[in-house]
Scaffold this motif. Structure first.
Motif, PDB file in Angstrom:
ATOM      1  N   LYS A 414     -37.499 -12.281  81.372  1.00 51.30           N
ATOM      2  CA  LYS A 414     -38.258 -11.671  82.487  1.00 51.30           C
ATOM      3  C   LYS A 414     -37.668  -9.730  82.120  1.00 51.30           C
ATOM      4  O   LYS A 414     -38.933  -9.061  82.320  1.00 51.30           O
ATOM      5  N   ASP A 415     -37.288  -9.841  81.407  1.00 49.51           N
ATOM      6  CA  ASP A 415     -36.110  -8.480  81.069  1.00 49.51           C
ATOM      7  C   ASP A 415     -37.082  -7.893  79.783  1.00 49.51           C
ATOM      8  O   ASP A 415     -36.737  -6.245  79.795  1.00 49.51           O
ATOM      9  N   VAL A 416     -37.265  -8.250  78.890  1.00 43.63           N
ATOM     10  CA  VAL A 416     -37.284  -8.000  77.485  1.00 43.63           C
ATOM     11  C   VAL A 416     -39.002  -8.588  76.980  1.00 43.63           C
ATOM     12  O   VAL A 416     -39.843  -8.157  77.364  1.00 43.63           O
ATOM     13  N   LEU A 417     -38.624  -9.711  77.235  1.00 46.22           N
ATOM     14  CA  LEU A 417     -39.994 -10.208  76.373  1.00 46.22           C
ATOM     15  C   LEU A 417     -41.588 -10.263  76.491  1.00 46.22           C
ATOM     16  O   LEU A 417     -41.900  -9.471  75.742  1.00 46.22           O
ATOM     17  N   PHE A 418     -41.364 -10.721  77.648  1.00 43.23           N
ATOM     18  CA  PHE A 418     -42.614 -10.478  78.882  1.00 43.23           C
ATOM     19  C   PHE A 418     -43.203  -8.485  78.962  1.00 43.23           C
ATOM     20  O   PHE A 418     -44.254  -8.903  79.219  1.00 43.23           O
TER      21      PHE A 418
END
Length: 421
Positions: A414-418
């Motif tokens: 949620k915080d990085v990959l997407f």
């Protein structure tokens, strides 16, 4: 979230159960803590690297899936490795390829040197991990008609010989800077799709090329070479120059490590049987722990029968000190960081289960022809509470227990990959 007191209670019960068999669970965990897995960086970016990321994969290599969040920069890849390493017990190593050089200007494979891996060494020092090296003999226009070091064209061979020499310089740099021996692995994709006339000529050229690459001596405190064979590959179904027997003989005759990739053998062969046949003659092993499904498909490692046989063989025959355990798989259908964590933790679990056995007593029973005891004890061990020991091991190493690590992965998504483009 698993409660700490429940983990510790379960561990005390397990400790007592194993003690009745003469097994010291604390000693087993201490032994496991010393084993450094060599994690493969290419799971994080589907083997694109940074030298020519748009180049099509060649050499029989292919990655399927398009899960969001692929790493596209050195910073993204090391951030993802940071997350994975934080969820795996212990301190480990990371395997790189020539492809992963971080250069200030565009360079060809044969121009890449130690200075182009300063980024990785600085990162490794901060993380407290070691680095291993793999020479990239694929995904380049000079892979001509599926040939590199065994090519009939001297210009092609000379190009790849220089790539190999540069790779050794890089591996030596890793060892000197990090104070840990760097294994430098050599695998080439050379071969024929259909039946060749000349089978010996390519192998003689490969020997000559490898001997030239390895002519310079490096301190083995810093680096050591490993050679890796294959049964066949896509595009070389009829003849593989660097076959298993070829590299077995080369490793023994040249004092190199022999790399055994679990996916490179015929599906009916048990790779763990190879260890004890090679070790009395050879220098040591490099393993690429993978999971073949209908041959070399490089699925994420799980704790299956094949992995258990591999770890049992290493532990029971006291081969861990002469074996480097590396991971080698790539799956883009699932979260790439989770793939690292699943594969590494499965390998550690299999090693721990192998260690939680009264091995010396079982060997003595075998020497006394007491096969009844051997069978009875090994069968009972299958239902012993090894999972409670694993949970305690995770707790002692400050990593999440059970599936709690998955919460970290989902949050990182949620915080990085997407959010990556």
């Amino acid at each position: 979230m698993v409660k700490t007191e429940n983990i510790e209670k379960a561990y005390q019960v397990a400790k007592e159960r194993y003690a009745q068999l003469g097994v010291d669970t604390d000693a087993a965990m201490e032994q496991l803590k010393k084993i450094k897995l060599s994690m493969h960086c290419w799971q994080g970016d589907d083997i694109h690297g940074f030298l020519n990321p748009e180049q099509e994969l060649t050499g029989g290599i292919g990655v399927s899936g398009d899960y969001p969040g692929i790493a596209k920069t050195p910073e993204q890849l090391t951030a993802d490795l940071d997350k994975a390493l934080a969820l795996i017990p212990g301190k480990h190593k990371v395997q790189l390829h020539t492809l992963y050089a971080v250069t200030k200007q565009k360079k060809d494979f044969n121009e890449v040197g130690p200075e182009d891996f300063e980024y990785w060494v600085d990162w490794a020092k901060k993380q407290g991990v070691g680095l291993d090296m793999n020479t990239t003999f694929f995904s380049h226009p000079n892979v001509k008609h599926n040939f590199t070091l065994a090519s009939p064209e001297k210009e092609i061979r000379d190009y790849w010989i220089e790539v190999g020499k540069k790779s050794r310089e890089i591996a030596n740099y890793f060892g000197k800077e990090l104070g840990q021996q760097a294994v430098n692995n050599f695998w080439i994709p050379d071969g024929f799709k259909d039946n060749p006339i000349d089978k010996q000529g390519p192998r003689e050229r490969l020997i000559e090329s490898l001997d030239e690459i390895f002519a310079k001596k490096y301190d083995e405190k810093n680096t050591i070479e490993a050679v890796e064979g294959k049964l066949f590959g896509t595009g070389i179904e009829s003849y593989t120059v660097g076959s298993h027997l070829f590299y077995n003989n080369y490793a023994i005759s040249r004092g190199k490590l022999w790399t055994i990739d679990a996916g490179h053998w015929h599906p009916t062969e048990d790779v763990s049987d190879k260890f004890s046949a090679f070790m009395p003659f050879g220098k040591g092993l490099m393993l690429h722990v993978s999971r073949p499904v209908r041959w070399d498909s490089d699925h994420v490692v799980i704790m299956d029968d094949a992995l258990l046989r591999i770890t049992r063989s290493l532990v029971r025959d006291n081969q861990l000190d002469r074996t480097n355990i590396g991971l080698d798989f790539f799956d883009a259908t699932i979260n790439r960081i989770a793939a690292w964590v699943i594969g590494a933790r499965a390998t550690q679990k299999a090693l721990l289960q192998a260690m939680l056995a009264p091995i010396e007593q079982l060997k003595q029973a075998e020497l006394n022809y007491d096969f009844t005891t051997r069978l009875a004890v090994t069968e009972e061990l299958k239902s012993y509470p090894f999972g409670a020991v694993w949970d305690e091991f995770c707790l002692q190493n400050d990593v999440p227990v059970g599936t709690d690590w998955l919460n970290d992965i989902h949050q990182y998504e949620k915080d990085v990959l997407f959010k990556r483009n």
